[in-house]
Scaffold this motif. Structure first.
Motif, PDB file in Angstrom:
ATOM      1  N   VAL A 139       1.046  -1.096  -0.086  1.00 58.93           N
ATOM      2  CA  VAL A 139      -0.220   0.195   0.543  1.00 58.93           C
ATOM      3  C   VAL A 139       0.998   1.103  -0.115  1.00 58.93           C
ATOM      4  CG1 VAL A 139      -1.575  -0.684   1.136  1.00 58.93           C
ATOM      5  CG2 VAL A 139       0.030  -0.200   2.244  1.00 58.93           C
ATOM      6  N   HIS A 140       2.158   1.030   0.129  1.00 57.59           N
ATOM      7  CA  HIS A 140       3.026   2.091   0.128  1.00 57.59           C
ATOM      8  C   HIS A 140       4.024   2.745  -1.775  1.00 57.59           C
ATOM      9  CE1 HIS A 140       2.601   1.845   4.655  1.00 57.59           C
ATOM     10  NE2 HIS A 140       3.170   0.220   3.803  1.00 57.59           N
ATOM     11  N   VAL A 141       4.451   3.385  -1.330  1.00 57.21           N
ATOM     12  CA  VAL A 141       5.133   4.040  -2.845  1.00 57.21           C
ATOM     13  C   VAL A 141       6.108   3.870  -2.703  1.00 57.21           C
ATOM     14  CG1 VAL A 141       5.763   6.002  -4.155  1.00 57.21           C
ATOM     15  CG2 VAL A 141       3.526   5.948  -3.613  1.00 57.21           C
ATOM     16  N   PHE A 142       7.160   3.878  -1.100  1.00 57.65           N
ATOM     17  CA  PHE A 142       8.681   4.100  -0.820  1.00 57.65           C
ATOM     18  C   PHE A 142       9.157   3.942   0.084  1.00 57.65           C
ATOM     19  CE2 PHE A 142      11.806   7.814  -1.808  1.00 57.65           C
ATOM     20  CZ  PHE A 142      13.216   6.920  -2.008  1.00 57.65           C
ATOM     21  N   LEU A 143       9.997   2.848   0.008  1.00 62.32           N
ATOM     22  CA  LEU A 143      10.781   1.807   0.906  1.00 62.32           C
ATOM     23  C   LEU A 143      11.867   2.339   0.813  1.00 62.32           C
ATOM     24  CD1 LEU A 143       8.884  -1.296   1.352  1.00 62.32           C
ATOM     25  CD2 LEU A 143       7.456   0.359   2.358  1.00 62.32           C
ATOM     26  N   SER A 144      12.635   2.190   2.413  1.00 59.39           N
ATOM     27  CA  SER A 144      14.199   2.307   2.072  1.00 59.39           C
ATOM     28  C   SER A 144      15.120   2.013   3.206  1.00 59.39           C
ATOM     29  CB  SER A 144      14.665   4.017   3.129  1.00 59.39           C
ATOM     30  OG  SER A 144      13.853   3.805   4.486  1.00 59.39           O
ATOM     31  N   GLY A 145      16.156   0.631   2.820  1.00 57.81           N
ATOM     32  CA  GLY A 145      16.891   0.660   3.762  1.00 57.81           C
ATOM     33  C   GLY A 145      16.522  -1.310   3.696  1.00 57.81           C
ATOM     34  N   LYS A 146      16.621  -0.840   5.918  1.00 59.12           N
ATOM     35  CA  LYS A 146      16.523  -2.328   6.377  1.00 59.12           C
ATOM     36  C   LYS A 146      15.358  -3.123   5.833  1.00 59.12           C
ATOM     37  CE  LYS A 146      19.798  -2.452   9.714  1.00 59.12           C
ATOM     38  NZ  LYS A 146      20.581  -2.295  11.166  1.00 59.12           N
ATOM     39  N   GLY A 147      13.927  -2.426   6.370  1.00 56.52           N
ATOM     40  CA  GLY A 147      12.753  -2.514   5.806  1.00 56.52           C
ATOM     41  C   GLY A 147      12.376  -2.738   4.649  1.00 56.52           C
ATOM     42  N   ALA A 148      13.453  -2.033   3.308  1.00 56.05           N
ATOM     43  CA  ALA A 148      13.201  -2.129   2.007  1.00 56.05           C
ATOM     44  C   ALA A 148      13.777  -3.813   1.665  1.00 56.05           C
ATOM     45  CB  ALA A 148      13.686  -1.184   1.486  1.00 56.05           C
ATOM     46  N   SER A 149      14.423  -3.915   2.573  1.00 58.31           N
ATOM     47  CA  SER A 149      15.509  -4.991   2.102  1.00 58.31           C
ATOM     48  C   SER A 149      14.113  -6.459   2.978  1.00 58.31           C
ATOM     49  CB  SER A 149      16.676  -5.746   2.784  1.00 58.31           C
ATOM     50  OG  SER A 149      17.719  -4.409   1.931  1.00 58.31           O
ATOM     51  N   ALA A 150      13.616  -5.833   4.223  1.00 61.14           N
ATOM     52  CA  ALA A 150      12.657  -7.563   4.620  1.00 61.14           C
ATOM     53  C   ALA A 150      11.923  -7.170   3.109  1.00 61.14           C
ATOM     54  CB  ALA A 150      12.105  -6.588   5.580  1.00 61.14           C
ATOM     55  N   PHE A 151      10.552  -6.298   3.190  1.00 62.33           N
ATOM     56  CA  PHE A 151      10.050  -6.737   2.692  1.00 62.33           C
ATOM     57  C   PHE A 151      10.240  -7.453   1.436  1.00 62.33           C
ATOM     58  CE2 PHE A 151       7.948  -4.986  -1.557  1.00 62.33           C
ATOM     59  CZ  PHE A 151       6.518  -5.164  -1.459  1.00 62.33           C
ATOM     60  N   ALA A 152      11.045  -7.116   0.800  1.00 65.38           N
ATOM     61  CA  ALA A 152      11.866  -7.662  -1.037  1.00 65.38           C
ATOM     62  C   ALA A 152      12.210  -8.792  -0.390  1.00 65.38           C
ATOM     63  CB  ALA A 152      13.268  -7.337  -1.301  1.00 65.38           C
ATOM     64  N   LYS A 153      12.986  -9.298   0.750  1.00 64.52           N
ATOM     65  CA  LYS A 153      13.144 -11.258   1.294  1.00 64.52           C
ATOM     66  C   LYS A 153      12.012 -11.464   1.113  1.00 64.52           C
ATOM     67  CE  LYS A 153      15.682 -13.278   4.375  1.00 64.52           C
ATOM     68  NZ  LYS A 153      16.397 -13.954   5.838  1.00 64.52           N
TER      69      LYS A 153
END
Length: 325
Positions: A139-153
């Motif tokens: 539901v987001h547009v922009f993720l960063s850092g460790k949070g973005a990595s956790a989401f990608a994983k």
């Protein structure tokens, strides 16, 4: 009888026009803009860039001929450049002041105005894929850092150790820059990658991926993952990907401003891009932009010595170039 034949003629004309419009496509890419150093005298190095740009374009055209959606083509084409050490994205990303690689990427769909971006990631092999997952599966547009990595994983994307992004030439650029205490390295000329696509369904999409700026500090993030600055797409106007000194692109809302010039001033895509590059030059910023509109018109503008770039259209038009001439 004449009326009957005329109606048949009109019907056949409409059908042929529809078929033609469905088959129309275009793709334009860039691999960064800047000072090209001694590249003009190095034909062997030039060939490597030409070959990789050709590979990316040919893959994009193949996918478009198969009827793939614009966003799928953007991701696959950018991934080709992310996987190459030639460009400042993915495998060839530059180093931060701490000797790490932090990557940014974004993508925007012109049909829906949906968008996704990641910034400051250190372990996602292909950040452009993560940006698309953010766009389509959050539901987001922009993720960063460790949070973005956790989401990608969680989305099942390929994760790698930060050492994967190491290349000797980029590391030498970092050390050279730090030694001379300069803001930029004279050899740091191979930058951000991007792609804009018009698919056979009439939709457009744009994406951008980068390793940022050599020797960047304090978690610096440039324009590439910022929707409206480094990337923008709207079926009503154009699809845009930028490359250059990101701080200036953010200040200008560069990509969105090109779309606005088309929407509110009725400028063509090439005139809008030239106007925005003029504004960039007035601020003493450097860089370039690629764009296309919903009719497949292409723009590739820059105010630097060169920009790695190319395009292919369904009409058969094709170009791959580095320097202004």
């Amino acid at each position: 009888m004449k009326t009957y034949k005329f109606l048949i003629f009109v019907l056949l004309l409409c059908i042929s026009t529809t078929i033609f419009s469905q088959e129309k496509y275009a793709i334009v890419i860039h691999g960064g803009a800047g000072v090209m150093g001694g590249l003009k005298e190095n034909e062997e190095a030039q060939k490597k860039y030409f070959d990789k740009l050709e590979e990316a374009l040919n893959l994009g055209e193949q996918l478009l001929k198969e009827g793939k959606a614009a966003q799928d083509v953007v991701v696959e084409v950018i991934q080709v450049m992310e996987n190459s050490p030639l460009f400042n994205a993915g495998k060839g990303a530059v180093f931060t002041s701490e000797g790490k690689n932090e990557l940014d990427a974004s993508i925007m769909d012109g049909a829906t105005l949906n968008a996704g971006a990641v910034a400051g990631v250190q372990d996602i092999k292909n950040p452009i894929r993560a940006a698309r997952e953010v766009m389509n599966n959050s539901v987001h547009v922009f993720l960063s850092g460790k949070g973005a990595s956790a989401f990608a994983k969680k989305q099942g994307l390929e994760m790698v150790d930060n050492k994967y992004f190491y290349t000797e030439s980029r590391y030498k650029s970092l050390k050279q820059l730090q030694k001379h205490e300069r803001e930029r390295s004279v050899n740091d000329n191979h930058g951000t990658v991007g792609c804009a696509v018009l698919d056979t369904h009439g939709n457009i999409c744009a994406g951008t991926s980068t390793g940022g700026m050599t020797n960047k500090k304090y978690g610096r993030i440039g324009d590439s993952p910022v929707i409206g600055a480094g990337t923008y797409a709207n079926n009503k106007t154009c699809a845009i990907s930028c490359t250059g000194h990101g701080e200036y692109y953010i200040r200008l809302a560069f990509a969105r401003d090109i779309s606005a010039l088309m929407e509110y001033k009725n400028l063509s895509v090439d005139k809008a891009c030239r106007e925005e590059i003029r504004k960039l030059s007035e601020l003493q910023g450097t860089g370039g932009v690629i764009a296309l509109d919903a009719k497949g018109n292409i723009a590739m503008e820059f105010n630097t010595e060169g920009m790695f770039r190319g395009y292919i259209k369904s009409s058969g038009e094709k170009e791959v170039a580095i320097f202004r001439d």
